[in-house]
Write a protein that holds these residues in place. Structure first.
Motif, mmCIF file in Angstrom:
data_model
loop_
_atom_site.group_PDB
_atom_site.id
_atom_site.type_symbol
_atom_site.label_atom_id
_atom_site.label_comp_id
_atom_site.label_asym_id
_atom_site.label_seq_id
_atom_site.Cartn_x
_atom_site.Cartn_y
_atom_site.Cartn_z
ATOM 1 N N GLN A 13 -9.475 9.633 -9.876
ATOM 2 C CA GLN A 13 -7.957 9.531 -9.660
ATOM 3 C C GLN A 13 -7.295 8.439 -10.286
ATOM 4 N N PRO A 14 -6.077 8.249 -10.548
ATOM 5 C CA PRO A 14 -5.499 6.961 -10.977
ATOM 6 C C PRO A 14 -5.525 5.828 -9.778
ATOM 7 N N GLY A 15 -5.924 4.543 -10.406
ATOM 8 C CA GLY A 15 -6.292 3.532 -9.643
ATOM 9 C C GLY A 15 -7.747 3.516 -9.451
ATOM 10 N N GLY A 16 -8.662 4.307 -9.606
ATOM 11 C CA GLY A 16 -10.066 4.405 -9.667
ATOM 12 C C GLY A 16 -10.805 3.782 -10.471
ATOM 13 N N SER A 17 -12.085 3.752 -10.352
ATOM 14 C CA SER A 17 -13.175 2.979 -11.328
ATOM 15 C C SER A 17 -13.987 3.634 -11.808
ATOM 16 N N LEU A 18 -14.557 3.320 -12.939
ATOM 17 C CA LEU A 18 -15.810 4.129 -13.494
ATOM 18 C C LEU A 18 -16.529 3.077 -14.451
ATOM 19 N N THR A 19 -17.721 3.263 -14.304
ATOM 20 C CA THR A 19 -18.573 2.181 -15.198
ATOM 21 C C THR A 19 -19.286 3.197 -16.393
#
Length: 114
Positions: A13-19
């Motif tokens: 979702q917008p505002g989220g994070s991923l690596t």
């Protein structure tokens, strides 16, 4: 064997994070500046983050302050930490050298959507 394997993408979702992670063969990785590139549908591939063999980093204005790249020279790995993701970050993400581009890997899809 010369290869690049990206992983870690997904739907967020917008505002989220991923690596994201990139495993590179030694012939590509060792001593070379590495970059993260992305290609959105209908757009050209663009370079968004770079890291030298010594760890100096650089970022495109569109991701500065939100993305952080790092590398593990012992493991031939490059990483891209992406925070505060926006819908415009949706793309297939690739890693490669910055100079003397090698054959591209399959990339990893990042989709930012509510």
């Amino acid at each position: 064997q010369v290869m690049l394997v990206e992983s870690g993408g997904g739907l967020v979702q917008p505002g989220g994070s991923l690596t994201l992670s990139c495993a590179a063969s030694g012939s590509i990785f060792r001593g070379n500046a590495m970059g993260w590139y992305r290609q959105a549908p209908g757009k050209q591939r663009e370079l968004v983050a770079t890291i030298t063999s010594g760890g100096n980093t650089g970022y495109a204005e569109s991701v500065k302050g939100r993305f952080t790249t790092s590398r593990d020279n012992a493991k031939n790995m490059v990483y891209l930490q992406m925070n505060n993701l926006k819908p415009e970050d949706t793309a297939v993400y690739y890693c490669n050298r910055v100079v003397r581009i090698s054959a591209w890997g399959q990339g990893t899809q990042v989709t930012v959507s509510s």
